[in-house]
Write an enzyme that holds these catalytic residues in place. Structure first.
Site, PDB file in Angstrom:
ATOM      1  N   HIS A  13       0.871  -1.200   0.000  1.00 11.94           N
ATOM      2  CA  HIS A  13       0.000   0.000   0.000  1.00 11.94           C
ATOM      3  C   HIS A  13       0.897   1.236   0.000  1.00 11.94           C
ATOM      4  O   HIS A  13       1.472   1.597   1.026  1.00 11.94           O
ATOM      5  CB  HIS A  13      -0.912   0.012   1.225  1.00 11.94           C
ATOM      6  CG  HIS A  13      -1.908   1.128   1.199  1.00 11.94           C
ATOM      7  ND1 HIS A  13      -3.252   0.915   1.357  1.00 11.94           N
ATOM      8  CD2 HIS A  13      -1.780   2.460   0.994  1.00 11.94           C
ATOM      9  CE1 HIS A  13      -3.894   2.075   1.266  1.00 11.94           C
ATOM     10  NE2 HIS A  13      -3.003   3.030   1.056  1.00 11.94           N
ATOM     11  N   HIS A  15       1.552   5.341  -1.655  1.00 10.90           N
ATOM     12  CA  HIS A  15       1.203   6.527  -2.458  1.00 10.90           C
ATOM     13  C   HIS A  15       2.493   7.165  -2.964  1.00 10.90           C
ATOM     14  O   HIS A  15       3.408   7.423  -2.181  1.00 10.90           O
ATOM     15  CB  HIS A  15       0.436   7.547  -1.609  1.00 10.90           C
ATOM     16  CG  HIS A  15      -0.850   7.007  -1.096  1.00 10.90           C
ATOM     17  ND1 HIS A  15      -2.033   7.095  -1.795  1.00 10.90           N
ATOM     18  CD2 HIS A  15      -1.143   6.332   0.046  1.00 10.90           C
ATOM     19  CE1 HIS A  15      -2.997   6.517  -1.100  1.00 10.90           C
ATOM     20  NE2 HIS A  15      -2.485   6.031   0.013  1.00 10.90           N
ATOM     21  N   LYS A 100      -9.182  -0.272  -6.003  1.00  9.92           N
ATOM     22  CA  LYS A 100      -9.218   0.356  -4.682  1.00  9.92           C
ATOM     23  C   LYS A 100     -10.548   1.042  -4.480  1.00  9.92           C
ATOM     24  O   LYS A 100     -10.964   1.871  -5.294  1.00  9.92           O
ATOM     25  CB  LYS A 100      -8.070   1.384  -4.575  1.00  9.92           C
ATOM     26  CG  LYS A 100      -8.028   2.177  -3.279  1.00  9.92           C
ATOM     27  CD  LYS A 100      -7.588   1.328  -2.091  1.00  9.92           C
ATOM     28  CE  LYS A 100      -7.691   2.090  -0.772  1.00  9.92           C
ATOM     29  NZ  LYS A 100      -6.583   2.985  -0.523  1.00  9.92           N
ATOM     30  N   HIS A 137     -10.502   1.136   1.519  1.00 11.97           N
ATOM     31  CA  HIS A 137     -10.293   2.111   2.594  1.00 11.97           C
ATOM     32  C   HIS A 137     -11.499   1.953   3.501  1.00 11.97           C
ATOM     33  O   HIS A 137     -12.592   2.406   3.167  1.00 11.97           O
ATOM     34  CB  HIS A 137     -10.178   3.539   2.049  1.00 11.97           C
ATOM     35  CG  HIS A 137      -9.942   4.543   3.135  1.00 11.97           C
ATOM     36  ND1 HIS A 137      -8.755   5.214   3.298  1.00 11.97           N
ATOM     37  CD2 HIS A 137     -10.740   4.953   4.153  1.00 11.97           C
ATOM     38  CE1 HIS A 137      -8.838   6.001   4.365  1.00 11.97           C
ATOM     39  NE2 HIS A 137     -10.030   5.868   4.895  1.00 11.97           N
ATOM     40  N   HIS A 175      -4.750  -0.706   5.727  1.00  8.76           N
ATOM     41  CA  HIS A 175      -4.339   0.052   6.914  1.00  8.76           C
ATOM     42  C   HIS A 175      -5.313  -0.078   8.088  1.00  8.76           C
ATOM     43  O   HIS A 175      -5.887   0.909   8.542  1.00  8.76           O
ATOM     44  CB  HIS A 175      -4.082   1.530   6.586  1.00  8.76           C
ATOM     45  CG  HIS A 175      -5.104   2.176   5.679  1.00  8.76           C
ATOM     46  ND1 HIS A 175      -6.436   2.210   5.959  1.00  8.76           N
ATOM     47  CD2 HIS A 175      -4.949   2.815   4.497  1.00  8.76           C
ATOM     48  CE1 HIS A 175      -7.067   2.848   4.998  1.00  8.76           C
ATOM     49  NE2 HIS A 175      -6.182   3.217   4.085  1.00  8.76           N
ATOM     50  N   ASP A 248       1.324   2.556   3.541  1.00  7.61           N
ATOM     51  CA  ASP A 248       0.466   3.732   3.312  1.00  7.61           C
ATOM     52  C   ASP A 248       1.308   5.009   3.347  1.00  7.61           C
ATOM     53  O   ASP A 248       0.800   6.085   3.691  1.00  7.61           O
ATOM     54  CB  ASP A 248      -0.683   3.804   4.331  1.00  7.61           C
ATOM     55  CG  ASP A 248      -1.806   4.723   3.864  1.00  7.61           C
ATOM     56  OD1 ASP A 248      -1.869   5.042   2.657  1.00  7.61           O
ATOM     57  OD2 ASP A 248      -2.615   5.136   4.713  1.00  7.61           O
TER      58      ASP A 248
HETATM   59 ZN   LIG Z   1      -3.567   5.026   1.472  1.00  9.10          ZN
END
Ligand SMILES: [Zn+2]
Length: 347
Positions: A13, A15, A100, A137, A175, A248
């Protein structure tokens, strides 16, 4: 033990942003991890295979000479308009590993997210049929629900009904931050797993308010109470293959964090593996780190465990208070800036 050698880990995960921001952070991940699942919440969001492959090319082009070999996998952004046909195309694309689900408004650049899962029925059916993973999420976005309760409410209001409708859908609860989520994933039937970040293993919500307001500890889902952190430590080190590494890591400039409406996200990429090692070492479970960081995620995504290795070495240092960002035009503050670090990645 002063040196720990493990198969090259994967970050399930991540970004990376795009453009100069991406170019200034991707190397940190590429030096520590063999593969990563890159999140699609750009502006505009990455909604098609074509966009994902173009983004992947930009990532590969940004890698330095020492970072070649890093293999980014892509997640596509599920929207109300995602077609079953696009899901099938994604399922046939080896570089795309997942969709996602962002409930609309849940976090950074999530305003194109799903407003109502019933609108995604055909896409979800195609995912179930093709074995495409859905990363979620897991927070409700109803502003009436307390921000600390949004993950637990998501399980009852969204996840359980979704899994009742699509029992064969493969899901990663991203997460996880609560005992409720840890318990659910540990016990649920069917194909479900969860990623856990370094910040949710290391810190509870007191860190947000230690001596003042601490924007660099603000992420979504937000840090929780200590019993929740203890529950995450327990499952992360339990040897259950359902729990694996996903940082994350979410870069935002120092300015964008330190303002009257600061962005959510912790930037952990530079020291993520050292931080995880510190967590496992603290619990006397270093022998379990390789499963969590290098094996269980690969197994869930049907990929081989890396044949390369990394070495983590015990040794005291202090995490930088800031690092250059966007070609040095801005600064970025890493997770746990200024704090001592007991492990290093040997390069
Ligand atoms: Zn994230």
């Amino acid at each position: 033990m002063n040196d720990l050698v493990i198969p090259k880990p994967d970050d399930w995960h991540l970004h990376l942003r795009d453009g100069r921001a991406m170019a200034s952070v991707v190397g940190y991940t590429a030096r520590s991890f063999g593969r990563a699942l890159v999140m699609p919440n750009l502006r505009p969001p990455v909604v098609s295979v074509e966009m994902a492959l173009a983004y992947r090319d930009r990532i590969l082009k940004a890698l330095g000479p020492a970072e070649q070999g890093f293999n980014p996998y892509m997640a596509l952004y599920l929207t109300d308009n995602t077609s079953a046909q696009e899901v099938r195309r994604a399922a046939e694309t080896p570089e795309v590993l997942a969709y996602k689900l962002y409930p609309a408004g849940a976090t950074t650049n999530s305003d194109s997210g799903v407003t109502d899962l019933s609108r995604c029925h055909a896409a979800l059916e195609a995912m179930q049929e093709t074995g495409m993973v859905l990363c979620v999420h897991g927070e409700v976005t109803d502003h009436q629900v307390d921000v600390f309760d949004r993950e637990a409410r998501f399980i009852e209001d969204v996840l359980i009904p979704l899994r009742a409708t699509f029992p064969g859908l493969r899901i990663v609860f991203e997460h996880v931050t609560t005992k409720e989520a840890a318990d659910y994933v540990r016990q649920a039937e069917g194909s479900i797993a969860a990623t856990i970040t370094p910040q949710h293993l290391l810190f509870n919500r007191n860190s947000l308010f230690k001596g003042g307001l601490r924007p660099h500890y603000y992420c979504l889902p937000v840090l929780k109470r200590e019993p929740h952190r203890q529950a995450l430590l327990q499952v992360a080190t339990s040897g259950s293959p359902r729990f694996f590494l996903g940082t994350d890591s979410a870069p935002h400039s120092k300015d964008a964090k330190e303002m009257d409406c600061g962005c959510a996200g912790c930037f952990s990429a530079p020291h993520a593996m050292a931080l995880y090692a510190q967590v496992f070492d603290g619990l006397g479970c270093l022998d379990r780190l390789a499963d969590f960081a290098s094996r269980f995620g690969a197994q869930f995504y049907g990929l081989p465990v890396s044949e390369q290795t990394i070495t983590l070495t015990r040794g005291q240092s202090t995490i930088e208070t800031s690092l250059p960002y966007e070609d040095g035009d801005a600064q970025i503050v890493p997770l746990a800036a200024g704090e001592p670090l007991g492990w290093q990645l040997s390069l």
